[in-house]
Design an enzyme around this catalytic site. Structure first.
Site, mmCIF file in Angstrom:
data_model
loop_
_atom_site.group_PDB
_atom_site.id
_atom_site.type_symbol
_atom_site.label_atom_id
_atom_site.label_comp_id
_atom_site.label_asym_id
_atom_site.label_seq_id
_atom_site.Cartn_x
_atom_site.Cartn_y
_atom_site.Cartn_z
ATOM 1 C CG LEU A 39 -2.051 0.994 1.294
ATOM 2 C CD1 LEU A 39 -2.914 0.968 0.054
ATOM 3 C CD2 LEU A 39 -2.888 0.751 2.537
ATOM 4 C CG HIS A 40 2.751 2.245 -3.730
ATOM 5 N ND1 HIS A 40 2.570 3.243 -4.651
ATOM 6 C CD2 HIS A 40 2.334 1.100 -4.333
ATOM 7 C CE1 HIS A 40 2.083 2.709 -5.763
ATOM 8 N NE2 HIS A 40 1.927 1.417 -5.598
ATOM 9 C CG MET A 41 2.152 8.910 -1.358
ATOM 10 S SD MET A 41 3.409 10.183 -1.450
ATOM 11 C CE MET A 41 4.496 9.663 -0.144
ATOM 12 C CB ILE A 44 -1.963 5.925 0.464
ATOM 13 C CG1 ILE A 44 -1.522 4.640 1.173
ATOM 14 C CG2 ILE A 44 -2.317 7.008 1.489
ATOM 15 C CD1 ILE A 44 -0.282 4.807 2.033
ATOM 16 C CE1 TYR A 113 -5.050 5.293 -8.606
ATOM 17 C CE2 TYR A 113 -5.816 3.134 -7.904
ATOM 18 C CZ TYR A 113 -6.079 4.418 -8.314
ATOM 19 O OH TYR A 113 -7.376 4.841 -8.447
#
Lengths: 131, 158
Positions: A39-41, A44, A113
């Site tokens: 769950l990276h930026m 998020i 993403y």
């Protein structure tokens, strides 16, 4: 899916990820982060923006650490890696819709993403797999 | 993960000179290069990759903070730089506010866990108002080095 390879059995995962419980405008769902980058930026940020479209407060919990999905900095503190299960909870008038929308991004839209291979993708083949 | 695991003390900029996004990123990547954390031949490629990531969405995450970053095959381990801007930088932040604190990260493509844990460390500290205020008020690289050491020793966020 990817989670089944790293966390629990496929049967258990399927059971968890479809168990939405509605009790007085509260909805919950267990989902698995199925992405090599965790769950990276970027996801998020996407989750945060999506959560703001609902009246309900949506939280995400990992290892007893619960944060509001709208708050990017708080979400970053979770450091959720690939294969981790997280609990989504929403409380409010549109709780079920909110949880469903957030889960949808995690379960189906996550790969778009990804930001890896930004450097490599500048040279052909541009359609190389991202993993 | 602690700041000491990825922040280079030689890549700390207490007063960022640039006042726009690309200039700031150039300045901070140059600091990493001067510190010997990235190769001279790789700087332009890293800057381009970071800017490309910014085009996908600003890493200005609010509260006056930006975390520009990229995964880049030229680095063998996660490296980071930190910079402070007195006047603030237009970073197209999500909340529309100018950015005063910049944490720049370059990580190996095959170590996503390290990247996540660096983000976790940075964000955990940023939730502490005292840490943010002290960092913004830092006047020298030594002040920032000391502040990051105190953060590593759990003197701020828990």
């Amino acid at each position: 899916m990817g989670c089944t390879a790293t966390v629990g059995s496929p049967a258990r995962l399927r059971s968890d990820s479809t168990s939405v419980a509605m009790t007085q405008a509260k909805a919950t769902r267990v989902v698995c982060i199925n992405n090599p980058h965790g769950l990276h930026m970027r996801p998020i940020t996407a989750l945060s923006q999506r959560a703001k479209e609902f009246q309900s407060e949506v939280t995400i919990t990992k290892d007893h650490h619960r944060v509001n999905v709208q708050h990017i900095i708080d979400m970053m503190t979770l450091a959720v890696e690939n294969g981790s299960e997280v609990l989504l909870e929403a409380v409010g008038p549109d709780a079920e819709a909110a949880v469903t929308a957030i889960a949808e991004i995690i379960e189906h839209d996550f790969s778009k993403y990804d930001e890896e291979n930004i450097v490599r993708s500048e040279s052909p083949p541009a359609d190389a797999p991202s993993s | 993960m602690k700041f000491a695991d990825f922040m280079s003390n030689e890549a700390i900029i207490p007063q960022i000179a640039a006042d726009e996004k690309q200039g700031v990123i150039r300045e901070m990547v140059a600091a990493l290069q001067t510190a010997g954390r990235i190769g001279a031949d790789d700087a332009d490629s890293i800057i381009a990759a970071i800017m490309k990531r910014e085009e996908l969405g600003s890493t200005g995450i609010g509260r006056g903070v930006a975390v520009p970053h990229t995964k880049h095959p030229s680095v063998g381990q996660l490296v980071g730089a930190v910079g402070v801007s007195r006047d603030g930088i237009d970073f197209n932040s999500l909340d529309g506010e100018k950015v005063q604190l910049v944490f720049l990260l370059v990580s190996p493509p095959d170590r996503p866990g390290d990247h996540l844990r660096a983000l976790e460390n940075i964000s955990r500290q940023l939730r502490d108002d005292t840490f943010c205020r002290f960092l913004k008020q830092s006047k020298s690289a030594d002040d920032i080095v000391q502040l990051l050491e105190e953060a590593d020793n759990n003197q701020f966020a828990t």
